[in-house]
Design a protein around this motif. Structure first.
Motif, PDB file in Angstrom:
ATOM      1  N   ALA A 298       0.822  -1.212   0.000  1.00  0.00           N
ATOM      2  CA  ALA A 298       0.000   0.000   0.000  1.00  0.00           C
ATOM      3  C   ALA A 298       0.856   1.263   0.000  1.00  0.00           C
ATOM      4  CB  ALA A 298      -0.937  -0.012   1.208  1.00  0.00           C
ATOM      5  N   LEU A 299       1.959   1.244   0.754  1.00  0.00           N
ATOM      6  CA  LEU A 299       2.860   2.401   0.769  1.00  0.00           C
ATOM      7  C   LEU A 299       3.471   2.639  -0.600  1.00  0.00           C
ATOM      8  CD1 LEU A 299       4.669   1.756   4.165  1.00  0.00           C
ATOM      9  CD2 LEU A 299       3.227   3.736   3.628  1.00  0.00           C
ATOM     10  N   ARG A 300       3.812   1.568  -1.312  1.00  0.00           N
ATOM     11  CA  ARG A 300       4.405   1.720  -2.638  1.00  0.00           C
ATOM     12  C   ARG A 300       3.375   2.135  -3.674  1.00  0.00           C
ATOM     13  NH1 ARG A 300       7.446  -3.105  -0.941  1.00  0.00           N
ATOM     14  NH2 ARG A 300       5.870  -4.412  -1.945  1.00  0.00           N
ATOM     15  N   THR A 301       2.105   1.966  -3.346  1.00  0.00           N
ATOM     16  CA  THR A 301       1.048   2.302  -4.302  1.00  0.00           C
ATOM     17  C   THR A 301       0.493   3.702  -4.074  1.00  0.00           C
ATOM     18  OG1 THR A 301       0.425  -0.034  -4.410  1.00  0.00           O
ATOM     19  CG2 THR A 301      -1.176   1.567  -5.244  1.00  0.00           C
ATOM     20  N   TYR A 302       0.263   4.056  -2.817  1.00  0.00           N
ATOM     21  CA  TYR A 302      -0.405   5.319  -2.501  1.00  0.00           C
ATOM     22  C   TYR A 302       0.482   6.318  -1.773  1.00  0.00           C
ATOM     23  CZ  TYR A 302      -4.483   2.377  -3.424  1.00  0.00           C
ATOM     24  OH  TYR A 302      -5.379   1.520  -4.007  1.00  0.00           O
ATOM     25  N   GLY A 303       1.435   5.829  -0.998  1.00  0.00           N
ATOM     26  CA  GLY A 303       2.233   6.704  -0.164  1.00  0.00           C
ATOM     27  C   GLY A 303       1.581   6.914   1.189  1.00  0.00           C
ATOM     28  N   PRO A 304       2.357   7.285   2.205  1.00  0.00           N
ATOM     29  CA  PRO A 304       1.835   7.371   3.573  1.00  0.00           C
ATOM     30  C   PRO A 304       0.838   8.491   3.794  1.00  0.00           C
ATOM     31  CG  PRO A 304       4.092   8.164   3.485  1.00  0.00           C
ATOM     32  CD  PRO A 304       3.808   7.543   2.159  1.00  0.00           C
ATOM     33  N   LEU A 305       0.960   9.604   3.080  1.00  0.00           N
ATOM     34  CA  LEU A 305       0.049  10.716   3.335  1.00  0.00           C
ATOM     35  C   LEU A 305      -1.380  10.362   2.962  1.00  0.00           C
ATOM     36  CD1 LEU A 305       2.246  13.712   2.136  1.00  0.00           C
ATOM     37  CD2 LEU A 305       1.627  13.146   4.484  1.00  0.00           C
ATOM     38  N   GLN A 306      -1.556   9.778   1.774  1.00  0.00           N
ATOM     39  CA  GLN A 306      -2.923   9.413   1.391  1.00  0.00           C
ATOM     40  C   GLN A 306      -3.457   8.292   2.270  1.00  0.00           C
ATOM     41  OE1 GLN A 306      -4.888   7.290  -2.285  1.00  0.00           O
ATOM     42  NE2 GLN A 306      -4.284   9.357  -2.884  1.00  0.00           N
ATOM     43  N   LEU A 307      -2.598   7.344   2.643  1.00  0.00           N
ATOM     44  CA  LEU A 307      -3.052   6.269   3.525  1.00  0.00           C
ATOM     45  C   LEU A 307      -3.479   6.816   4.881  1.00  0.00           C
ATOM     46  CD1 LEU A 307      -0.418   3.475   2.803  1.00  0.00           C
ATOM     47  CD2 LEU A 307      -2.798   3.574   2.033  1.00  0.00           C
ATOM     48  N   ALA A 308      -2.724   7.796   5.389  1.00  0.00           N
ATOM     49  CA  ALA A 308      -3.084   8.384   6.682  1.00  0.00           C
ATOM     50  C   ALA A 308      -4.422   9.094   6.590  1.00  0.00           C
ATOM     51  CB  ALA A 308      -1.997   9.356   7.134  1.00  0.00           C
ATOM     52  N   GLN A 309      -4.639   9.838   5.515  1.00  0.00           N
ATOM     53  CA  GLN A 309      -5.912  10.541   5.394  1.00  0.00           C
ATOM     54  C   GLN A 309      -7.071   9.560   5.231  1.00  0.00           C
ATOM     55  OE1 GLN A 309      -6.178  13.461   2.300  1.00  0.00           O
ATOM     56  NE2 GLN A 309      -8.282  13.996   2.811  1.00  0.00           N
ATOM     57  N   ARG A 310      -6.824   8.472   4.533  1.00  0.00           N
ATOM     58  CA  ARG A 310      -7.888   7.493   4.314  1.00  0.00           C
ATOM     59  C   ARG A 310      -8.260   6.736   5.587  1.00  0.00           C
ATOM     60  NH1 ARG A 310      -6.747   3.917  -1.126  1.00  0.00           N
ATOM     61  NH2 ARG A 310      -7.400   5.448  -2.683  1.00  0.00           N
ATOM     62  N   HIS A 311      -7.258   6.408   6.382  1.00  0.00           N
ATOM     63  CA  HIS A 311      -7.472   5.399   7.408  1.00  0.00           C
ATOM     64  C   HIS A 311      -7.328   5.872   8.844  1.00  0.00           C
ATOM     65  CE1 HIS A 311      -7.830   2.282   4.389  1.00  0.00           C
ATOM     66  NE2 HIS A 311      -6.707   2.700   3.826  1.00  0.00           N
ATOM     67  N   LEU A 312      -6.715   7.029   9.085  1.00  0.00           N
ATOM     68  CA  LEU A 312      -6.666   7.514  10.461  1.00  0.00           C
ATOM     69  C   LEU A 312      -8.030   8.066  10.839  1.00  0.00           C
ATOM     70  CD1 LEU A 312      -3.205   9.314  10.702  1.00  0.00           C
ATOM     71  CD2 LEU A 312      -3.894   7.194  11.816  1.00  0.00           C
ATOM     72  N   ALA A 313      -8.490   7.725  12.028  1.00  0.00           N
ATOM     73  CA  ALA A 313      -9.786   8.211  12.492  1.00  0.00           C
ATOM     74  C   ALA A 313      -9.769   9.725  12.546  1.00  0.00           C
ATOM     75  CB  ALA A 313     -10.101   7.637  13.862  1.00  0.00           C
ATOM     76  N   ALA A 314     -10.791  10.363  12.026  1.00  0.00           N
ATOM     77  CA  ALA A 314     -10.842  11.824  11.996  1.00  0.00           C
ATOM     78  C   ALA A 314     -12.287  12.286  12.084  1.00  0.00           C
ATOM     79  CB  ALA A 314     -10.224  12.346  10.708  1.00  0.00           C
ATOM     80  N   PRO A 315     -12.533  13.433  12.722  1.00  0.00           N
ATOM     81  CA  PRO A 315     -13.884  13.978  12.766  1.00  0.00           C
ATOM     82  C   PRO A 315     -14.338  14.431  11.383  1.00  0.00           C
ATOM     83  CG  PRO A 315     -12.300  15.560  13.625  1.00  0.00           C
ATOM     84  CD  PRO A 315     -11.563  14.285  13.432  1.00  0.00           C
ATOM     85  N   ALA A 316     -15.629  14.346  11.152  1.00  0.00           N
ATOM     86  CA  ALA A 316     -16.165  14.755   9.854  1.00  0.00           C
ATOM     87  C   ALA A 316     -16.095  16.266   9.697  1.00  0.00           C
ATOM     88  CB  ALA A 316     -17.619  14.283   9.721  1.00  0.00           C
ATOM     89  N   ARG A 317     -16.052  16.709   8.446  1.00  0.00           N
ATOM     90  CA  ARG A 317     -16.102  18.140   8.176  1.00  0.00           C
ATOM     91  C   ARG A 317     -17.478  18.673   8.597  1.00  0.00           C
ATOM     92  NH1 ARG A 317     -12.176  20.369   5.137  1.00  0.00           N
ATOM     93  NH2 ARG A 317     -10.827  19.023   3.891  1.00  0.00           N
ATOM     94  N   PRO A 318     -17.534  19.796   9.300  1.00  0.00           N
ATOM     95  CA  PRO A 318     -18.822  20.293   9.770  1.00  0.00           C
ATOM     96  C   PRO A 318     -19.745  20.715   8.637  1.00  0.00           C
ATOM     97  CG  PRO A 318     -17.069  21.889  10.178  1.00  0.00           C
ATOM     98  CD  PRO A 318     -16.417  20.632   9.746  1.00  0.00           C
ATOM     99  N   ASP A 319     -19.162  21.106   7.470  1.00  0.00           N
ATOM    100  CA  ASP A 319     -20.024  21.597   6.400  1.00  0.00           C
ATOM    101  C   ASP A 319     -20.674  20.472   5.605  1.00  0.00           C
ATOM    102  OD1 ASP A 319     -17.529  20.854   5.525  1.00  0.00           O
ATOM    103  OD2 ASP A 319     -17.476  22.290   3.858  1.00  0.00           O
TER     104      ASP A 319
END
Length: 407
Positions: A298-319
């Motif tokens: 997955a790191l060789r395909t997407y890179g860590p930044l996109q993987l982090a955004q996809r999979h790290l738990a995060a609050p939804a955008r309020p808008d």
């Protein structure tokens, strides 16, 4: 073995393996990524010999890269590893600071080691020249060429427009008639250079002997990928990691999937980047883990930044009520490319999701496409991503084609 033969295979998983023979070095260059010292640690030669003896005609890396510190402090070990690897079909590359050149002659044991490897890269930059005169480095390079060895120069400067690099490049090309390729990078805030170089918030790749920009060198954006903060329909653009491909046997024998210096120095190593230990892990096991581990794929395909955004738990955008919230984006902004990768070790739920994605039937096909795109850019493309971009064409010197961009 010309430098481009090595670089064109750089994105291919398990095409090569790095062996850090020692952290010791008689020089104290101000930019050294490994902060090597004369009495630093080094791994047992017996363990390294046993690991390389595990190469076979049926299962071996294409290349063995011998790094340090200064690997030629152990010339007999270099000779043994290179000859053992060659018997299995593996070609060898060695990076040296040419400390021995200061004496005006090359010691017989060192010369024997140099003749045993298929390619010798010599570090030559303003920092090394404080210890080893340039004309003595040129003497060693002339000896190598006369012995029929392929050789290159690994240099670095304070940015692509450093006047030192211009002067050095011009002299090298005159001296050797464009027979010696050059891999040029820029100083990074890592190792000893961390104390004085500007901190751009990211740290360079390299083991101090990394054949794609070690000794504290790296690309202008240090990660070789930029920050990746270019959204595509709300998702960061994929920035595949082409360095989580060649495993590294570190100074303490730990084997990692990454050559980033902070990763190599950090203990414990991030679990998803640890492949084993040279004392208990064989090359076939390392190759299998590098090529089949879902998280590395997955790191060789997407890179860590996109993987982090996809999979790290995060609050939804309020808008919108969906997608990553400001807190998640602020978190990503606070980390560099490689730091984001290491941070995944502290997010087991995210790693499980990444592993699931990397285990899907389509994952191997997507990885192949990512590797193919990187390979299409060739050696110059790799040097442009991870080195001084305007000098990337210098890797072609001495090859069969024109040195595109070498001026």
């Amino acid at each position: 073995m010309h430098l481009v033969e090595l670089l064109k295979r750089r994105p291919v998983p398990a095409a090569a393996v790095f062996l850090a023979l020692t952290r010791r070095c008689p020089l104290s260059c101000r930019h050294c990524s490994t902060a090597s010292e004369p009495d630093a640690e080094q791994q047992s030669g017996a363990l390294l010999r046993r690991f390389v003896a595990g190469f076979s005609r049926a299962d071996h890396p294409e290349f063995l890269l011998l790094t340090g510190g200064e690997p030629l402090l152990r010339p007999s070990l270099v000779h043994t590893l290179a000859t053992t690897a060659r018997a299995a079909g593996t070609r060898s590359y060695l990076l040296t600071g040419a400390f021995f050149a200061r004496g005006g002659t090359t010691p017989p044991t060192v010369r024997s080691a140099l003749r045993a490897v298929d390619h010798v890269a010599v570090s030559l930059d303003v920092f090394h020249e404080e210890y080893v005169p340039r004309h003595q480095v040129f003497r060693v390079l002339h000896e190598l060429l006369a012995d029929g060895r392929d050789a290159s120069i690994q240099a670095c400067g304070n940015g692509s427009d450093d006047p030192y690099l211009t002067e050095l490049t011009e002299q090298v090309r005159r001296e050797f008639g464009d027979r010696v390729p050059m891999l040029v990078g820029t100083v990074q805030p890592v190792g000893r250079a961390r104390e004085w170089s500007p901190d751009g918030g990211t740290h360079g790749h390299g083991t101090g002997g990394e054949g794609a920009g070690g000794e504290g060198t790296g690309g202008e954006d240090r990660s070789g990928h930029g920050t990746g903060h270019l959204p595509v329909q709300g998702l960061l653009r994929a920035a595949p990691c082409d360095l989580a491909a060649w495993p590294v046997v570190g100074f303490d024998g730990t084997i990692t999937a990454c050559c980033n210096q902070d990763t190599l120095d950090e203990r414990p190593v991030a679990g998803h980047l640890r492949l084993g230990h040279v004392g208990s892990t064989t090359w076939p096991q390392v190759r299998r883990r590098v090529t089949t581990t879902p998280v590395l794929r997955a790191l060789r395909t997407y890179g860590p930044l996109q993987l982090a955004q996809r999979h790290l738990a995060a609050p939804a955008r309020p808008d919108t009520g969906s997608g990553p919230g400001a807190a998640a984006l602020d978190f990503l902004d606070s980390l560099d490319y490689c730091g984001t990768c290491r941070s995944l070790a502290g997010a087991p739920d995210a790693l499980r999701r990444i592993e699931a994605d990397g285990s899907r039937p389509s994952a191997a096909l997507l990885e192949q496409q990512a590797i193919a795109l990187q390979s299409q850019s060739g050696p110059v493309g790799f040097a442009r991503r991870h080195g001084a971009a305007t000098r990337a064409g210098l890797v072609l010197l001495g090859g069969t084609g024109p040195a595109e961009g070498a001026a």
